[in-house]
Scaffold this motif. Structure first.
Motif, PDB file in Angstrom:
ATOM      1  N   GLY A  85      47.317  29.147  51.819  1.00 47.85           N
ATOM      2  CA  GLY A  85      46.672  29.720  52.847  1.00 47.85           C
ATOM      3  C   GLY A  85      45.121  29.738  52.243  1.00 47.85           C
ATOM      4  O   GLY A  85      44.861  29.128  51.277  1.00 47.85           O
ATOM      5  N   ARG A  86      44.403  30.718  52.745  1.00 46.87           N
ATOM      6  CA  ARG A  86      42.969  30.774  52.562  1.00 46.87           C
ATOM      7  C   ARG A  86      42.495  32.142  52.449  1.00 46.87           C
ATOM      8  O   ARG A  86      43.055  33.016  53.017  1.00 46.87           O
ATOM      9  N   ILE A  87      41.773  32.545  51.334  1.00 43.23           N
ATOM     10  CA  ILE A  87      41.220  34.047  51.174  1.00 43.23           C
ATOM     11  C   ILE A  87      40.578  34.337  52.257  1.00 43.23           C
ATOM     12  O   ILE A  87      39.320  33.586  52.591  1.00 43.23           O
ATOM     13  N   VAL A  88      40.876  35.538  52.843  1.00 37.69           N
ATOM     14  CA  VAL A  88      39.933  35.777  53.896  1.00 37.69           C
ATOM     15  C   VAL A  88      39.670  37.280  53.813  1.00 37.69           C
ATOM     16  O   VAL A  88      38.453  37.901  54.658  1.00 37.69           O
ATOM     17  N   ASP A  89      39.954  38.008  52.635  1.00 43.25           N
ATOM     18  CA  ASP A  89      39.515  39.373  52.240  1.00 43.25           C
ATOM     19  C   ASP A  89      39.707  39.851  50.950  1.00 43.25           C
ATOM     20  O   ASP A  89      40.632  39.318  50.241  1.00 43.25           O
ATOM     21  N   VAL A  90      39.029  40.730  50.580  1.00 35.68           N
ATOM     22  CA  VAL A  90      39.037  41.120  49.157  1.00 35.68           C
ATOM     23  C   VAL A  90      39.407  42.798  49.325  1.00 35.68           C
ATOM     24  O   VAL A  90      38.569  43.223  50.023  1.00 35.68           O
ATOM     25  N   ILE A  91      40.375  43.122  48.669  1.00 34.02           N
ATOM     26  CA  ILE A  91      40.616  44.677  48.751  1.00 34.02           C
ATOM     27  C   ILE A  91      40.411  45.306  47.642  1.00 34.02           C
ATOM     28  O   ILE A  91      40.428  45.009  46.424  1.00 34.02           O
ATOM     29  N   VAL A  92      39.419  46.085  47.437  1.00 32.53           N
ATOM     30  CA  VAL A  92      39.012  47.089  46.505  1.00 32.53           C
ATOM     31  C   VAL A  92      39.452  48.586  46.690  1.00 32.53           C
ATOM     32  O   VAL A  92      39.704  49.012  47.850  1.00 32.53           O
ATOM     33  N   ALA A 101      43.844  40.429  47.155  1.00 30.29           N
ATOM     34  CA  ALA A 101      43.290  39.558  48.107  1.00 30.29           C
ATOM     35  C   ALA A 101      44.131  39.255  49.341  1.00 30.29           C
ATOM     36  O   ALA A 101      45.352  39.284  49.271  1.00 30.29           O
ATOM     37  N   ALA A 102      43.456  39.207  50.642  1.00 27.23           N
ATOM     38  CA  ALA A 102      44.050  38.879  51.768  1.00 27.23           C
ATOM     39  C   ALA A 102      44.155  37.344  52.050  1.00 27.23           C
ATOM     40  O   ALA A 102      43.171  36.897  51.768  1.00 27.23           O
ATOM     41  N   ILE A 103      45.208  36.890  52.081  1.00 28.91           N
ATOM     42  CA  ILE A 103      45.173  35.409  52.264  1.00 28.91           C
ATOM     43  C   ILE A 103      46.001  35.224  53.477  1.00 28.91           C
ATOM     44  O   ILE A 103      46.937  35.773  54.113  1.00 28.91           O
ATOM     45  N   ASP A 104      45.303  34.469  54.530  1.00 27.57           N
ATOM     46  CA  ASP A 104      45.574  33.955  55.802  1.00 27.57           C
ATOM     47  C   ASP A 104      46.776  32.752  55.450  1.00 27.57           C
ATOM     48  O   ASP A 104      46.475  31.639  55.028  1.00 27.57           O
ATOM     49  N   PHE A 105      47.897  33.092  55.634  1.00 22.58           N
ATOM     50  CA  PHE A 105      49.073  32.222  55.234  1.00 22.58           C
ATOM     51  C   PHE A 105      50.052  31.679  56.424  1.00 22.58           C
ATOM     52  O   PHE A 105      50.301  32.487  57.416  1.00 22.58           O
ATOM     53  N   GLY A 106      50.452  30.523  56.238  1.00 18.96           N
ATOM     54  CA  GLY A 106      51.293  29.840  57.317  1.00 18.96           C
ATOM     55  C   GLY A 106      50.520  29.480  58.595  1.00 18.96           C
ATOM     56  O   GLY A 106      49.278  29.323  58.564  1.00 18.96           O
ATOM     57  N   ILE A 116      48.754  37.981  54.221  1.00 18.93           N
ATOM     58  CA  ILE A 116      49.447  38.709  53.208  1.00 18.93           C
ATOM     59  C   ILE A 116      48.649  39.047  52.308  1.00 18.93           C
ATOM     60  O   ILE A 116      47.592  38.494  51.878  1.00 18.93           O
ATOM     61  N   VAL A 117      48.895  40.077  51.550  1.00 19.84           N
ATOM     62  CA  VAL A 117      48.133  40.842  50.487  1.00 19.84           C
ATOM     63  C   VAL A 117      48.611  40.455  49.273  1.00 19.84           C
ATOM     64  O   VAL A 117      49.903  40.754  49.065  1.00 19.84           O
ATOM     65  N   VAL A 118      48.043  39.852  48.119  1.00 22.49           N
ATOM     66  CA  VAL A 118      48.527  39.476  46.827  1.00 22.49           C
ATOM     67  C   VAL A 118      47.595  40.221  45.941  1.00 22.49           C
ATOM     68  O   VAL A 118      46.451  40.422  46.030  1.00 22.49           O
ATOM     69  N   ASP A 119      48.383  40.572  44.877  1.00 20.97           N
ATOM     70  CA  ASP A 119      47.605  41.103  43.618  1.00 20.97           C
ATOM     71  C   ASP A 119      46.677  40.260  43.039  1.00 20.97           C
ATOM     72  O   ASP A 119      46.747  39.028  43.014  1.00 20.97           O
ATOM     73  N   TRP A 120      45.563  40.827  42.824  1.00 21.30           N
ATOM     74  CA  TRP A 120      44.264  39.829  42.224  1.00 21.30           C
ATOM     75  C   TRP A 120      44.930  39.343  40.884  1.00 21.30           C
ATOM     76  O   TRP A 120      44.296  38.199  40.648  1.00 21.30           O
ATOM     77  N   ASN A 121      45.416  40.065  40.109  1.00 30.34           N
ATOM     78  CA  ASN A 121      45.893  39.425  38.835  1.00 30.34           C
ATOM     79  C   ASN A 121      47.033  38.228  39.132  1.00 30.34           C
ATOM     80  O   ASN A 121      47.435  37.613  37.984  1.00 30.34           O
ATOM     81  N   ALA A 122      47.547  38.034  40.263  1.00 31.74           N
ATOM     82  CA  ALA A 122      48.381  37.028  40.344  1.00 31.74           C
ATOM     83  C   ALA A 122      47.697  35.672  40.768  1.00 31.74           C
ATOM     84  O   ALA A 122      48.211  34.745  40.829  1.00 31.74           O
ATOM     85  N   LEU A 123      46.399  35.682  40.923  1.00 25.54           N
ATOM     86  CA  LEU A 123      45.422  34.583  41.119  1.00 25.54           C
ATOM     87  C   LEU A 123      44.951  34.021  39.987  1.00 25.54           C
ATOM     88  O   LEU A 123      44.503  34.792  38.979  1.00 25.54           O
ATOM     89  N   ARG A 124      44.683  32.863  40.056  1.00 25.40           N
ATOM     90  CA  ARG A 124      44.127  32.147  38.680  1.00 25.40           C
ATOM     91  C   ARG A 124      43.027  31.073  39.135  1.00 25.40           C
ATOM     92  O   ARG A 124      43.233  30.429  40.002  1.00 25.40           O
ATOM     93  N   PHE A 125      41.851  31.387  38.468  1.00 24.57           N
ATOM     94  CA  PHE A 125      40.581  30.638  38.958  1.00 24.57           C
ATOM     95  C   PHE A 125      40.362  29.675  37.720  1.00 24.57           C
ATOM     96  O   PHE A 125      40.368  30.231  36.534  1.00 24.57           O
ATOM     97  N   GLY A 126      40.397  28.546  38.074  1.00 25.88           N
ATOM     98  CA  GLY A 126      39.985  27.526  37.136  1.00 25.88           C
ATOM     99  C   GLY A 126      40.012  26.264  37.660  1.00 25.88           C
ATOM    100  O   GLY A 126      40.244  25.711  38.948  1.00 25.88           O
ATOM    101  N   LYS A 127      40.319  24.948  36.742  1.00 21.59           N
ATOM    102  CA  LYS A 127      40.161  23.824  37.127  1.00 21.59           C
ATOM    103  C   LYS A 127      41.557  23.191  36.820  1.00 21.59           C
ATOM    104  O   LYS A 127      41.962  23.339  35.895  1.00 21.59           O
TER     105      LYS A 127
END
Length: 172
Positions: A85-92, A101-106, A116-127
């Motif tokens: 999906g795509r990140i559509v919001d950040v929850i603070v 992060a809220a992800i527009d899924f499916g 769907i809301v996923v824990d920020w720590n479950a996301l990995r940013f990199g190459k």
């Protein structure tokens, strides 16, 4: 014709009286001078600003273009390369700390998708491989598909890979 002339003359007299009355209301009564507003201070008489009154200069940080990117609208993939999906919001939280992060899924072209809301720590940013600046989610597509939908103004269910997210305490 005489009636029309008299009507016009009457209108002119009424208009003249109205103008005279208006002017008389604007003028001060006889024997009293009009109060003048104080003159604006000239630039030379202005109170000087001392350093203690001045705001401190803002801090400035320069972040290189390759060092940081915005995340809203960015695609998210699973570790297996599946489209998540795509990140559509950040929850603070109330302190401003990023929690999820809220992800527009499916769905297909936005139809049938859900947030769907996923824990920020479950996301990995990199190459990863040939994709630069990718975002990877440490969850499978099946796990995300089974998660409850995020709805505003309702309790948020956050799906996390590690279970390390602590619930927020209610502030009363």
């Amino acid at each position: 014709m005489r009636a029309i002339g008299a009507l016009i003359l009457g209108i002119a007299i009424v208009a003249g009286v109205a103008v005279a009355t208006s002017r008389a209301a604007d003028e001060p009564p006889a024997g009293q001078s009009e109060a003048k507003a104080p003159a604006a201070p000239s630039p030379s008489s202005a109170v000087p600003v001392t350093p203690k009154d001045a705001a401190p200069p803002p801090s400035v940080t320069i972040i290189g273009a390759s060092e940081a990117h915005g995340v809203l609208g960015r695609d998210v993939r699973s570790a297996a390369g599946e489209d998540m999906g795509r990140i559509v919001d950040v929850i603070v939280d109330r302190s401003g700390r990023v929690r999820a992060a809220a992800i527009d899924f499916g769905g297909f072209l936005g139809v049938g998708s859900r947030k769907i809301v996923v824990d920020w720590n479950a996301l990995r940013f990199g190459k990863i491989a040939n994709k630069k600046d990718s975002i990877t989610l440490e969850l499978t597509k099946a796990q995300v598909a089974a998660a409850p939908e995020y709805k505003e103004d309702a309790p948020i269910v956050v799906l996390g890979a590690s279970g390390s997210l602590q619930p927020l305490q209610a502030i009363q």
